[in-house]
Each structure stands twice: as C-alpha cells, then as structure tokens.
Scaffold this active site. Structure first.
Site, PDB file in Angstrom:
ATOM      1  N   GLU A 244       0.834  -1.211   0.000  1.00  0.00           N
ATOM      2  CA  GLU A 244       0.000   0.000   0.000  1.00  0.00           C
ATOM      3  C   GLU A 244       0.867   1.259   0.000  1.00  0.00           C
ATOM      4  O   GLU A 244       0.603   2.205  -0.745  1.00  0.00           O
ATOM      5  CB  GLU A 244      -0.932   0.008   1.218  1.00  0.00           C
ATOM      6  CG  GLU A 244      -2.012  -1.054   1.125  1.00  0.00           C
ATOM      7  CD  GLU A 244      -3.010  -1.020   2.272  1.00  0.00           C
ATOM      8  OE1 GLU A 244      -4.113  -1.564   2.105  1.00  0.00           O
ATOM      9  OE2 GLU A 244      -2.704  -0.455   3.335  1.00  0.00           O
ATOM     10  N   GLU A 514     -21.107  -5.414 -11.175  1.00  0.00           N
ATOM     11  CA  GLU A 514     -22.071  -6.295 -11.858  1.00  0.00           C
ATOM     12  C   GLU A 514     -21.364  -7.480 -12.518  1.00  0.00           C
ATOM     13  O   GLU A 514     -21.974  -8.525 -12.747  1.00  0.00           O
ATOM     14  CB  GLU A 514     -22.899  -5.518 -12.896  1.00  0.00           C
ATOM     15  CG  GLU A 514     -22.159  -5.218 -14.175  1.00  0.00           C
ATOM     16  CD  GLU A 514     -23.034  -4.612 -15.278  1.00  0.00           C
ATOM     17  OE1 GLU A 514     -24.159  -5.098 -15.493  1.00  0.00           O
ATOM     18  OE2 GLU A 514     -22.570  -3.654 -15.926  1.00  0.00           O
TER      19      GLU A 514
END
Ligand code: FAD
Ligand code: NAP
Length: 534
Positions: A244, A514
């Site tokens: 990160e 989706e």
C-alpha cells in the site's frame, strides 16, 4: 513525615478534578494516592479500546481509558485514536486517494480536460492536509470522551498488579511523571476495577539485526507525518503495509522499489497477489524479488546506501535511496504491562495475548482483543466490533460473541484487491481440488476504455463448493473501488450465498461490481474468461 494533601495536578490541568478522587501526598517525593472504582478500565485508546469504552459508558458503566503514545524511534508522535486514525487506515487511504487522483488527472486529458503544463505533486501540501484531518479526528475522540463523562488519562499504563478481592481485579500502575511534566518523580496510582480490558495494539518492527536499519530507516509510524517528501524510497516487505505504501508513493511520482524476500501478500490468494504486483510493476513500482537486505549506510552526501543479497544469484547488490521504509510486520505492545507478573499468558512466538472466544485471557477479569489478541485479524472493523460486543457482555446485556469468520478485507494498492472467504489454495487444501469449482472473469472497467488504460489485471474469482447450489467459499476482486464492491458482497457471503444466488442477482449497469453477478466460466472448463461485450 509531612503529609500534604492536594487535589491531583493533572485533573486541575484538565479541569475535570471535580470527578477525580486522586489525592497527592508528600512522602519525601510526591505520591499520587487514592482509589478509583471503575466497572471497566480499558488500556489503549485505539480502534478497539475506544469502541469498547464508549459502548460501556453508554450502557451506564463507569469507565476509565488509559492511552499513551510512545513516540516512534524517529520521534514521531500523534494523538488519541490508535494506529488506524493516526498511522494506519486513515492517512493511508487519504494518500492512496492522492495517488488515484494523479491517475485520474492523466485519464482526464483523454476525457477532454485541458490541463496546462506538466502535472506535479507537492508532498507538503498533501501531508499537511492529511495531518490536519487526523488531528480533527483526535479532537473528535477527545470531545466524545469528555461528553460521555468518563475518565481519560493520557498515560502510559505500566504494570498490572493483580490482587483479587471479591472478584474485583485490582490494578496498580506506575508511570514516569517526566512523560508529562519533565519532573523526575515517580507516581503510583492504584485503580480498582471490576474488569480490565487490554487493547494496546502493536507497533512496526525494525529488523534490528541489519546494521543501519534502525538508525537510518523509518516505518509506517513515520511516513504519514513526514513534512518533506521521502524522495526515492526503498520499501522492505511485501504485505499490506509495504504494497500500500509503495503504491501511493509511486502514484504521487516518487521512484519506489519494493524489496520482497519471499512472496507478496502471504496468506492471500496468490493468483490475485500476482495481479496486484503485476499492475504495480506496470504502474511504475520497481520490485526487487527474492532479495534480503543486509545493511544500510548513510553516505557523506546524505543518501542511504542499501546492500542486499539477491537470493536467486547469491550475489550482493547495492543502490542508493533517500528513504528506507521498513514494512516487515508489527509487534504487539505488551512490554510495559508486566503481564508476566499477573500471569496473563502470551504466545511465546508472536508475543500476543492468548485469548478465548469471549476475549478472556488466562486471568479472570482481564480481557484482551484487537491487534494484541493472538489469532485475531489485525483490522480496525474487527477490533471495533469485538470491543462493542465485549462491553455489552461485560455489562450483562448479551452473550453474543464476535464472529471472526468471513471478515472481508481490501488491500489499497494502485489496483485495489478486495476479498472475503477462502483463497483458491486454502479452498483446495480444505476441501480437495476436485470438490471446488472456480469461476472467473477478466473484465474491463468501462472507465478504462476511453482512458485507454490496460485492464489485464482486472479480474474476478469466485471459489465455490462443487455440486448443488455451489456454496461460495471465497470471492476475490481486483479493480477500481474494490473495497466498496467487496463490502456489499460480503453481506451475501455472510448469509451463505451460493453461485445460484449470485446468478439470480440482477446487476447494476454499467458497473464493475455487476461483473461478479455474471461470472459463468469455470477454470476447469479451460474456456476463455475474458468478458466481451457490454
Ligand atoms: P491500536 O489502534 O493500535 O490502539 C492501541 C492504543 O493503545 C494506541 O493508542 C497505543 O498508543 C496505546 N497503548 C499501547 N501501549 C499502551 C500502554 N502501555 N499504556 C497506554 N496506552 C497504550 N485496518 C483496516 O481495517 N483497514 C485498513 O485500511 C488498515 N490500514 C492500515 C494501514 C497501516 C499502515 C497499518 C499499520 C495498519 C492498518 N490497519 C488497517 C490495521 C488497523 O490499524 C489495526 O488493526 C487497528 O488499529 C487495531 O486496533 P487496536 O485497538 O487493536 O490497536
Ligand atoms: P505482515 O502482514 O506481517 O507482513 C510482513 C511482511 O514483511 C511480509 O511480506 C514478510 O515477508 C516481510 N518481512 C518480514 N521480515 C522481513 C525481513 N527481515 N526482511 C524482509 N522482509 C521481511 O505485516 P504488515 O504488512 O505490517 O501488516 C500487518 C497487519 O496490518 C496486517 O496483517 C493487516 O491485517 C493490517 N493492515 C491492514 C490493512 C488493510 O486492511 N488494508 C493495511 C495495512 C495493514 P514473508 O512473507 O517472507 O514473511
């Protein structure tokens, strides 16, 4: 012996002396005496400790919180709120956002934005803004503590002395007053409480065996508080913190190298980990694979010369950096607590406190949770939830235990990676290769198209139990806003979602999330998993 009595100086200073039963006695040196009686004393005002104490106070318990931040080796200090607020999730996510905005600025030009001149990033502006936000969170916590009218002491909790008296744990702590007033006095305060909760978290480790590592290196306790840019940076380590930090440093335009001694993101699905690091390499982060650091020397020019061994060739290599960030794991904060005197058992290897499902330790009335608890995920939401539930149980409101299973998480790397449940490797080892079915898809986020961004690492993997409704064992997603996407699906996962449920879910178009509802190619089929069309 003269026996002068005064009201506690600290409480006069903090203007809540009317609640404070401490009295100071002169016995040659000043001694703090007096006995507190609390339902709960929480040691550690981080994510877990604050959640636990606030919940307990709301349930009518008399609570004291003790928090003290030992400055980092480099002298960095911060306020109440613990790791997440000050040197973890919050500043990290904001700096990650700074990096994402840099990418968005590049994309913006493809979308028609006219940006005059070259784009550059100013560390000091970002750091100041992030630090101000963190300070506002510190302030918010302080106000909340005051509003809830419970006791907050910014003190280093030093030693628990156990005595049992009618099921009451008697705490005794000693702290050096010079911490607060630069006076060479020792104060001893005796607190009594029905229950003690330890939530002291952890701190970054230094590889002390490496010459120069401590003198010249920094850790995640420092990076977010630097006033000046760290410049060309070597990040050592390959897990959450390393990747990160390396991600946002690269993203804001700094030359960044990650030194990996074994594998990236140990414990995560390794195919997904590979996609994360592949994307980072394409993004500009350099990787020094299978490399073990040997020494750090400061040259007369002020730059740091790092020597490491390339394990693949067995040869030593050298390069110079402006900063070396050690992200080699975290060590639990138990050293000042004197737990051995009380008999609280630790895991000898990790140094963490051994805890049962109800967060109890080996000593009655002493509880521990959050990063300090052995086997607990080192994540803020688990510490918060566990703390609230513990407070409710201690107040006799519930018997509900914290469920540490199926905790979703996201690695905020330049291409974010979110997951919940088992990795493919873990599912195979638990259930057998033939008993699992892995559905997958390589998809292209719509926003990448106009921006002409490479989407090779945007990938979805749904690991299912084979047969029947195909219960989902693990769900993995790399792509934009992976944290947001994974959070939503984590609820379905918690409810026992199956592949049938996933397929029955109607997608929201056009989104990346989706694509998860549309996975239908199994790895076993060998068919091309690239999503085509709308
Ligand atoms: P902490 O929050 O560490 O709080 C412990 C408190 O106790 C501290 O204030 C400490 O100073 C105090 N203390 C210690 N010893 C004493 C003593 N003797 N006396 C008094 N006080 C004492 N988690 C996520 O979920 N999402 C993320 O995105 C995320 N990002 C992270 C990024 C980084 C760089 C790091 C390092 C961690 C990140 N984490 C993240 C992990 C998360 O910060 C921790 O899991 C969480 O803060 C643990 O909470 P805790 O209450 O157990 O301990
Ligand atoms: P970590 O998960 O313990 O990883 C330590 C890393 O350092 C590993 O890659 C390890 O390699 C490497 N390493 C250890 N000693 C080394 C040495 N001497 N030389 C070179 N490399 C060395 O620690 P972390 O990244 O600090 O994370 C700690 C915890 O904080 C995580 O478990 C996570 O729960 C939490 N966290 C969460 C988030 C988030 O939710 N987004 C973000 C940051 C942190 P090996 O694999 O070879 O041992």
């Amino acid at each position: 012996m003269s026996n002068l009595r005064h009201t506690c100086w600290l409480c006069l200073l903090w203007s809540h002396y009317q609640h404070c039963p401490i009295e100071i006695e002169w016995h040659g040196i000043w001694f703090v005496t007096g006995t507190f009686d609390y339902d709960l004393v929480v040691i550690g005002g981080g994510s877990g400790g604050l959640a636990c104490s606030k919940e307990a106070a709301q349930l009518g318990q008399k609570v004291a919180v003790l928090d003290y931040v030992e400055p980092s080796v480099k002298g960095t200090k911060w306020g109440i709120g613990g790791t997440c607020v000050n040197v973890g999730c919050i500043p990290k996510k904001l700096m990650h956002q700074a990096a994402l905005l840099g990418t968005a600025l590049k994309d913006a030009q493809k979308y028609g934005w006219q940006i005059p001149g070259p784009i550059s990033h100013d560390w000091s502006t970002m750091a100041e803004a992030v630090q101000n936000h963190v300070r506002s969170l510190n302030w918010g916590h302080r106000v909340q503590l005051q509003d809830n009218l419970f006791f907050f002491y910014e003190l280093l909790f030093h030693t628990i002395l156990k005595e049992y008296n009618f099921n009451t744990a008697i705490l005794h702590f000693v702290f050096p007053i010079e911490v607060i007033m630069s006076l060479p006095l020792v104060w001893q305060i005796m607190l009594t409480a029905k229950n003690i909760v330890i939530a002291t978290g952890g701190r970054p480790k230094y590889p002390t065996h490496i010459p120069g590592a401590v003198e010249h290196g920094i850790t995640s306790d420092d990076i977010f508080w630097l006033k000046e840019s760290p410049g060309k940076t070597l990040v050592v380590g390959a897990s959450y913190v390393a990747l990160e930090c390396a991600g946002f440093l690269t993203g804001i335009g700094l030359e960044t190298t990650v030194m990996v001694r074994s594998i990236p993101l140990r414990g995560f699905d390794q195919q997904m980990a590979g996609l994360v690091t592949d994307y980072m390499e394409a993004y500009g982060t350099k990787f020094s694979w299978r490399s073990v650091p040997k020494s750090v020397d400061k040259l007369s020019s002020g730059v740091l010369q790092v020597t490491w061994t390339d394990e693949q060739t067995g040869k030593d290599q050298r390069d110079t950096f402006d900063s070396v960030l050690w992200a080699v794991g975290r060590a639990p904060e138990t050293k000042t607590l004197g737990l051995e005197k009380v008999g609280v058992k630790l895991n000898k290897e990790s140094g963490k406190i051994l805890v049962a499902a109800d967060e109890s330790t080996s000593v009655p009335n002493i509880y521990a949770f959050g990063d300090i608890g052995e086997g607990r995920p080192e994540l803020t939401p688990t510490a918060i939830k566990a703390g609230k539930l513990l407070a409710r149980r201690l107040a006799g409101q519930t018997n509900e235990l914290m469920n540490y299973d199926n905790v979703a998480t996201t690695v905020f790397t330049p291409l974010e990676y979110g997951c919940v449940g088992l990795s493919e490797e873990e599912a195979e080892s638990r259930h057998g290769k033939d008993s699992i079915e892995v559905y997958h898809a390589f998809y292209k986020p719509l926003e990448f198209t106009v921006a002409e961004r490479d989407a090779s690492q945007c990938y979805i993997k749904v690991v299912c139990k084979r047969g029947g409704d195909q219960r989902i064992l693990g769900l993995h997603f790399t792509g934009p806003n992976a944290g947001e996407v994974t959070q939503g699906f984590a609820m379905g996962f918690q409810c026992g979602a199956t592949l049938t449920h996933l397929k029955e879910t109607v997608g929201i178009h056009p989104t990346c999330a989706e694509e998860l509802t549309k996975v239908n190619v199994s790895k076993r089929s060998g068919l091309d998993a690239t999503v085509t069309g709308c």
